[in-house]
Design a protein around this motif. Sequence first.
Motif, PDB file in Angstrom:
ATOM      1  N   ASP A 110       0.814  -1.217   0.000  1.00 41.83           N
ATOM      2  CA  ASP A 110       0.000   0.000   0.000  1.00 41.83           C
ATOM      3  C   ASP A 110       0.847   1.267   0.000  1.00 41.83           C
ATOM      4  O   ASP A 110       2.041   1.239   0.271  1.00 41.83           O
ATOM      5  CB  ASP A 110      -0.898   0.022   1.239  1.00 41.83           C
ATOM      6  N   THR A 136      -2.311   2.162   9.797  1.00 37.23           N
ATOM      7  CA  THR A 136      -3.442   1.871  10.699  1.00 37.23           C
ATOM      8  C   THR A 136      -2.992   1.660  12.149  1.00 37.23           C
ATOM      9  O   THR A 136      -3.803   1.340  13.006  1.00 37.23           O
ATOM     10  CB  THR A 136      -4.185   0.598  10.232  1.00 37.23           C
ATOM     11  N   ASP A 187       8.818  -3.324   7.712  1.00 37.57           N
ATOM     12  CA  ASP A 187       8.943  -2.897   6.315  1.00 37.57           C
ATOM     13  C   ASP A 187      10.375  -2.475   6.004  1.00 37.57           C
ATOM     14  O   ASP A 187      10.895  -2.762   4.916  1.00 37.57           O
ATOM     15  CB  ASP A 187       7.982  -1.736   6.015  1.00 37.57           C
TER      16      ASP A 187
HETATM   17  O1  PXL Z   1       4.048  -1.642   8.500  1.00 36.28           O
HETATM   18  C1  PXL Z   1       3.067  -2.462   7.998  1.00 36.28           C
HETATM   19  C2  PXL Z   1       1.884  -1.657   7.548  1.00 36.28           C
HETATM   20  C3  PXL Z   1       1.788  -1.265   6.229  1.00 36.28           C
HETATM   21  N1  PXL Z   1       0.726  -0.596   5.764  1.00 36.28           N
HETATM   22  C4  PXL Z   1      -0.285  -0.248   6.579  1.00 36.28           C
HETATM   23  C5  PXL Z   1      -0.244  -0.589   7.929  1.00 36.28           C
HETATM   24  C6  PXL Z   1       0.853  -1.317   8.426  1.00 36.28           C
HETATM   25  C7  PXL Z   1       0.908  -1.690   9.822  1.00 36.28           C
HETATM   26  O2  PXL Z   1       0.106  -1.354  10.632  1.00 36.28           O
HETATM   27  O3  PXL Z   1      -1.244  -0.212   8.725  1.00 36.28           O
HETATM   28  C8  PXL Z   1      -1.459   0.487   6.024  1.00 36.28           C
END
Ligand code: PXL
Length: 280
Positions: A14, A49, A222
């Motif tokens: 995302d 989130t 990440d």
């Molecule tokens: O870091 C992983 C991650 C990636 N993208 C979104 C997240 C999270 C972890 O909460 O909410 C939208």
Amino acid sequence: MSEKQYKRVMTFQDISCVGQCSLTVALPILSAAGHETAILPSAVLSTHTGGFKGFTFRDLSGDIMPIAEHWKKEGIAFDAIYTGYLGSKEQIEYAKEMFATLGKKSGCVKVVDPAMADNGVLYTGFDSEFVDRMKTLVAKADYVLPNITEACLLTGREFRTEYDEGYVADLVKGLTDLGARDVILTGVSYEPSTTGVVVNENGKSRYYKHKRLAKGSHGTGDVYASAFVGALLRGKDAFDAAGIAADYTVKCIENTTDDPDHWYGVKFEPVLPYYIERLK
Ligand code: PXL
């Protein structure tokens, strides 16, 4: 850098517009490693989130297949496909489709970070059906990079905060039984002051131990996965790539802990020169 080490990596995850995670982390790290990047954005969120309230979420599922179809028509191929946070169960199916079609180039490395849980709990918005579907993507991975929580969910093992090597070996076995070829299990800690990574490569497990910092930080999964992929594509073996990614991630956390306002991510950018140096 030799042409051989200049790779084209496509990452499917995302866009969290603010929050230093997913694509805003993956792209600079992969670029710093010297690779060409391509993206397949799964969703657009105003923030991640994990702590922000009232975030927006636009699912981009409808765009995924048309983008992939266009790439196919253009004959575009990738040296690696790396999946991270996926916004829905359907997107896990798309990820499998990407592996099967766009991942056909010989030697294309398929990396799955099953970003969905930490500290014993699923992230907001995910449920057990999502976990079940994620198992089917893990089955297609050359490398899967779960933390202990994700490994437990994927293998149906009980989540524990204290464990021994037998427990960890069983988690790794559960993941390879699902079909993953190699496993990079993060956050494996046998004593309070250290933590580490178990790397199961070519059927053999090795442990890379490193300093454990008092505070866990958001987005480090990440940072870790992106740094691992970047190093792997520079020709490091999985164990070396896992060690470089771990050392870099520790430095990113250390670079952030003195700033209590920076709770939502890690200041990974100023530490990129260290990562680049380690790749030489
Ligand atoms: O870091 C992983 C991650 C990636 N993208 C979104 C997240 C999270 C972890 O909460 O909410 C939208």
